[in-house]
Scaffold this motif. Sequence first.
Motif, PDB file in Angstrom:
ATOM      1  N   ASP A 262       0.732  -1.163   0.036  1.00 25.55           N
ATOM      2  CA  ASP A 262      -0.115   0.082   0.125  1.00 25.55           C
ATOM      3  C   ASP A 262       0.931   1.175  -0.057  1.00 25.55           C
ATOM      4  N   VAL A 263       0.008   2.441  -0.354  1.00 23.64           N
ATOM      5  CA  VAL A 263       0.989   3.608  -0.381  1.00 23.64           C
ATOM      6  C   VAL A 263       1.593   4.148   0.679  1.00 23.64           C
TER       7      VAL A 263
ATOM      8  N   ALA B  64       6.558   0.326  -7.323  1.00 27.99           N
ATOM      9  CA  ALA B  64       5.737   0.020  -8.432  1.00 27.99           C
ATOM     10  C   ALA B  64       4.394  -0.534  -7.962  1.00 27.99           C
ATOM     11  N   GLU B  65       4.949  -1.668  -6.907  1.00 24.55           N
ATOM     12  CA  GLU B  65       3.794  -2.441  -6.387  1.00 24.55           C
ATOM     13  C   GLU B  65       2.873  -1.810  -5.716  1.00 24.55           C
ATOM     14  N   ALA B  66       3.237  -0.724  -5.293  1.00 23.73           N
ATOM     15  CA  ALA B  66       2.359   0.248  -4.474  1.00 23.73           C
ATOM     16  C   ALA B  66       1.383   1.215  -5.758  1.00 23.73           C
TER      17      ALA B  66
ATOM     18  N   PRO C 285      -2.002   7.022  -6.825  1.00 17.43           N
ATOM     19  CA  PRO C 285      -2.253   6.789  -5.512  1.00 17.43           C
ATOM     20  C   PRO C 285      -1.854   7.447  -4.348  1.00 17.43           C
ATOM     21  N   LEU C 286      -1.427   8.705  -4.906  1.00 16.34           N
ATOM     22  CA  LEU C 286      -1.125   9.620  -3.581  1.00 16.34           C
ATOM     23  C   LEU C 286      -2.594  10.326  -3.356  1.00 16.34           C
ATOM     24  N   LEU C 287      -3.695  10.035  -4.301  1.00 15.02           N
ATOM     25  CA  LEU C 287      -4.804  10.529  -3.868  1.00 15.02           C
ATOM     26  C   LEU C 287      -5.504   9.994  -2.770  1.00 15.02           C
ATOM     27  N   GLU C 288      -5.135   8.719  -2.663  1.00 13.94           N
ATOM     28  CA  GLU C 288      -5.752   7.833  -1.792  1.00 13.94           C
ATOM     29  C   GLU C 288      -5.309   8.393  -0.337  1.00 13.94           C
TER      30      GLU C 288
END
Lengths: 127, 127
Positions: B10-11, B56-58, B78-81
């Motif tokens: 996860d991020v 990359a996996e995140a 993903p940073l939006l999450e």
Amino acid sequence: MPASAARKHDVFQALADPTRRSMIRLLADGEMPVTAISGHYPISRTAVSKHLRVLAEAGLVKERKIGRETRYRLEPDPLLELKRWLSYFDRYWDNKLSALKRMVEAGGEDGEDGWGPAEWRKPKKDA
Amino acid sequence: MPASAARKHDVFQALADPTRRSMIRLLADGEMPVTAISGHYPISRTAVSKHLRVLAEAGLVKERKIGRETRYRLEPDPLLELKRWLSYFDRYWDNKLSALKRMVEAGGEDGEDGWGPAEWRKPKKDA
DNA sequence: TTGACATGAAACCCAAAGGTTTCGTAAAAT
DNA sequence: ATTTTACGAAACCTTTGGGTTTCATGTCAA
């Protein structure tokens, strides 16, 4: 002065653990003693206690003793650091202002967070 | 949907490491091959490679092979999450309504007998 | 073709992280 | 005065993480 105290754990690391993330959400609803917090998780109370300490070291919670119990409350300030870090990428989502924003940022903002020692920043001599 | 690809890391976890944080900032300036990235850090190229894989996996970076080199580019979605998660706490510094809310919460919580909120329920059996 | 470059995979190391159990102590409660 | 309750500290265990070195492979250059 107070907010920027020497934090042993940084906020990013503290939030890396899902349990800890959950905890600060829990505490967002108000102060709570350890045992009560513990009731929300499938792990031992001692483990919960350790998580709380990590959060405390990151400045995300603060404790206060009331008789035989210790109540923890959220201290959201360090989250601003995260917010600030994140704002670096704003140009990706909200363009529009981004041009201006970038100009402003170029004016000397040099966040020191995860940048690592300046030695890492040597110009790339590679290909 | 593309955005919600099966992310192994996860991020939050991905950003826990300062080197990784630094890397995505680096990549914010554009695509870059591994060796070039590696030139910015005091660790081995292989280690850099591993960090890139975690990212990359995140879902934070994406790779693209060009001849014998592999270029990585930032994938900021993903940073939006993170941003969204963070917004949960907006009430703290984004006052207005929060003032009212806090008053409600604070109502009568001074006395130490205030075992108020039902959320504080059942003490779990201690180990 | 031969050789140098770019990179990932594997095997290994050590320190840190998340857990547990056990124990000690201080503050209610009885 | 004795027993519960709330909690932290310590010792310990196992998994994960960041790092390294070595090796294999594909690609570009001579």
